[in-house]
Motif scaffolding. Sequence first.
Motif, PDB file in Angstrom:
ATOM      1  N   ARG A   1       0.834  -1.209   0.000  1.00 31.88           N
ATOM      2  CA  ARG A   1       0.000   0.000   0.000  1.00 31.88           C
ATOM      3  C   ARG A   1       0.867   1.256   0.000  1.00 31.88           C
ATOM      4  N   GLU A   2       1.976   1.234   0.727  1.00 31.66           N
ATOM      5  CA  GLU A   2       2.870   2.395   0.767  1.00 31.66           C
ATOM      6  C   GLU A   2       3.530   2.628  -0.593  1.00 31.66           C
ATOM      7  N   ILE A   3       3.936   1.561  -1.269  1.00 31.63           N
ATOM      8  CA  ILE A   3       4.528   1.689  -2.598  1.00 31.63           C
ATOM      9  C   ILE A   3       3.484   2.222  -3.583  1.00 31.63           C
ATOM     10  N   ALA A   4       2.263   1.665  -3.524  1.00 30.73           N
ATOM     11  CA  ALA A   4       1.191   2.115  -4.407  1.00 30.73           C
ATOM     12  C   ALA A   4       0.859   3.583  -4.136  1.00 30.73           C
ATOM     13  N   GLN A   5       0.858   3.960  -2.864  1.00 27.19           N
ATOM     14  CA  GLN A   5       0.586   5.347  -2.491  1.00 27.19           C
ATOM     15  C   GLN A   5       1.627   6.288  -3.102  1.00 27.19           C
ATOM     16  N   ARG A   6       2.901   5.893  -3.061  1.00 27.84           N
ATOM     17  CA  ARG A   6       3.956   6.734  -3.636  1.00 27.84           C
ATOM     18  C   ARG A   6       3.762   6.917  -5.138  1.00 27.84           C
ATOM     19  N   LEU A   7       3.349   5.854  -5.816  1.00 35.72           N
ATOM     20  CA  LEU A   7       3.092   5.977  -7.252  1.00 35.72           C
ATOM     21  C   LEU A   7       1.913   6.914  -7.499  1.00 35.72           C
ATOM     22  N   ASP A   8       0.860   6.809  -6.686  1.00 36.46           N
ATOM     23  CA  ASP A   8      -0.274   7.727  -6.803  1.00 36.46           C
ATOM     24  C   ASP A   8       0.176   9.165  -6.578  1.00 36.46           C
ATOM     25  N   VAL A   9       1.013   9.385  -5.560  1.00 39.41           N
ATOM     26  CA  VAL A   9       1.529  10.720  -5.266  1.00 39.41           C
ATOM     27  C   VAL A   9       2.301  11.249  -6.480  1.00 39.41           C
ATOM     28  N   ALA A  10       3.144  10.421  -7.064  1.00 38.28           N
ATOM     29  CA  ALA A  10       3.916  10.842  -8.239  1.00 38.28           C
ATOM     30  C   ALA A  10       2.984  11.228  -9.384  1.00 38.28           C
ATOM     31  N   LEU A  11       1.932  10.449  -9.583  1.00 38.01           N
ATOM     32  CA  LEU A  11       0.965  10.753 -10.638  1.00 38.01           C
ATOM     33  C   LEU A  11       0.319  12.114 -10.393  1.00 38.01           C
ATOM     34  N   TYR A  12      -0.148  12.347  -9.180  1.00 34.18           N
ATOM     35  CA  TYR A  12      -0.814  13.620  -8.868  1.00 34.18           C
ATOM     36  C   TYR A  12       0.150  14.798  -8.950  1.00 34.18           C
ATOM     37  N   LEU A  13       1.391  14.599  -8.508  1.00 35.12           N
ATOM     38  CA  LEU A  13       2.383  15.670  -8.646  1.00 35.12           C
ATOM     39  C   LEU A  13       2.626  16.000 -10.115  1.00 35.12           C
ATOM     40  N   SER A  14       2.703  14.964 -10.945  1.00 38.83           N
ATOM     41  CA  SER A  14       2.936  15.190 -12.374  1.00 38.83           C
ATOM     42  C   SER A  14       1.755  15.900 -13.034  1.00 38.83           C
ATOM     43  N   GLN A  15       0.584  15.807 -12.404  1.00 34.36           N
ATOM     44  CA  GLN A  15      -0.607  16.493 -12.903  1.00 34.36           C
ATOM     45  C   GLN A  15      -0.715  17.914 -12.347  1.00 34.36           C
ATOM     46  N   GLY A  16       0.252  18.298 -11.492  1.00 39.74           N
ATOM     47  CA  GLY A  16       0.275  19.656 -10.961  1.00 39.74           C
ATOM     48  C   GLY A  16      -0.570  19.888  -9.728  1.00 39.74           C
ATOM     49  N   LYS A  17      -1.057  18.812  -9.118  1.00 41.73           N
ATOM     50  CA  LYS A  17      -1.861  18.973  -7.907  1.00 41.73           C
ATOM     51  C   LYS A  17      -0.962  19.408  -6.743  1.00 41.73           C
ATOM     52  N   ASN A  18      -1.528  20.198  -5.819  1.00 44.12           N
ATOM     53  CA  ASN A  18      -0.730  20.666  -4.688  1.00 44.12           C
ATOM     54  C   ASN A  18      -0.715  19.636  -3.558  1.00 44.12           C
ATOM     55  N   TYR A  19       0.194  19.847  -2.619  1.00 42.83           N
ATOM     56  CA  TYR A  19       0.408  18.890  -1.527  1.00 42.83           C
ATOM     57  C   TYR A  19      -0.870  18.614  -0.742  1.00 42.83           C
ATOM     58  N   GLN A  20      -1.643  19.649  -0.439  1.00 40.05           N
ATOM     59  CA  GLN A  20      -2.858  19.476   0.360  1.00 40.05           C
ATOM     60  C   GLN A  20      -3.861  18.580  -0.350  1.00 40.05           C
ATOM     61  N   VAL A  21      -4.054  18.812  -1.632  1.00 36.49           N
ATOM     62  CA  VAL A  21      -4.977  17.993  -2.417  1.00 36.49           C
ATOM     63  C   VAL A  21      -4.472  16.551  -2.471  1.00 36.49           C
ATOM     64  N   ILE A  22      -3.181  16.385  -2.714  1.00 33.03           N
ATOM     65  CA  ILE A  22      -2.600  15.039  -2.799  1.00 33.03           C
ATOM     66  C   ILE A  22      -2.739  14.308  -1.472  1.00 33.03           C
ATOM     67  N   SER A  23      -2.489  15.004  -0.376  1.00 33.60           N
ATOM     68  CA  SER A  23      -2.623  14.401   0.942  1.00 33.60           C
ATOM     69  C   SER A  23      -4.061  13.945   1.182  1.00 33.60           C
ATOM     70  N   THR A  24      -5.014  14.765   0.783  1.00 33.44           N
ATOM     71  CA  THR A  24      -6.430  14.414   0.943  1.00 33.44           C
ATOM     72  C   THR A  24      -6.793  13.207   0.079  1.00 33.44           C
ATOM     73  N   LEU A  25      -6.316  13.191  -1.158  1.00 32.11           N
ATOM     74  CA  LEU A  25      -6.644  12.101  -2.085  1.00 32.11           C
ATOM     75  C   LEU A  25      -5.996  10.772  -1.698  1.00 32.11           C
ATOM     76  N   THR A  26      -4.765  10.836  -1.186  1.00 35.29           N
ATOM     77  CA  THR A  26      -3.995   9.606  -0.964  1.00 35.29           C
ATOM     78  C   THR A  26      -3.805   9.231   0.498  1.00 35.29           C
ATOM     79  N   GLY A  27      -3.934  10.208   1.386  1.00 31.99           N
ATOM     80  CA  GLY A  27      -3.622   9.965   2.790  1.00 31.99           C
ATOM     81  C   GLY A  27      -2.143  10.053   3.084  1.00 31.99           C
ATOM     82  N   ALA A  28      -1.344  10.426   2.093  1.00 30.35           N
ATOM     83  CA  ALA A  28       0.106  10.530   2.271  1.00 30.35           C
ATOM     84  C   ALA A  28       0.450  11.754   3.108  1.00 30.35           C
ATOM     85  N   SER A  29       1.496  11.619   3.893  1.00 31.81           N
ATOM     86  CA  SER A  29       1.979  12.752   4.678  1.00 31.81           C
ATOM     87  C   SER A  29       2.704  13.725   3.758  1.00 31.81           C
ATOM     88  N   THR A  30       2.864  14.959   4.236  1.00 31.72           N
ATOM     89  CA  THR A  30       3.599  15.932   3.432  1.00 31.72           C
ATOM     90  C   THR A  30       5.060  15.504   3.283  1.00 31.72           C
TER      91      THR A  30
END
Length: 99
Positions: free
Chosen positions: A39-68
């Motif tokens: 789940r942690e590896i999958a989460q990192r890939l999701d984070v990378a996808l959202y970052l590449s789409q230009g989403k900000n940290y707050q949105v990414i944290s909400t979408l994925t549950g990842a810490s800043t």
Amino acid sequence: MFDTKNESLSRLFEAILKLETKEECERFFEDICTIKELREIAQRLDVALYLSQGKNYQVISTLTGASTATISRVNKCLNYGSGGYAQMLQRLADAEDKQ
């Protein structure tokens, strides 16, 4: 980044390259990793996808549950790493375009 002379890491990467189907991949990773690790590896890939789409940290944290801290680490890898995330995101996008 990795110690290329490390026999165990080399064997792991070779084993991953031998996987031929999604089902084989699922079985292998289910055996070799805990559910939490996967789940942690999958989460990192999701984070990378959202970052590449230009989403900000707050949105990414909400979408994925990842810490800043996790988001920041992935962002650092995207910008200054070896290109692994970018390459995989491109391949996933290319495969999606073909469907």
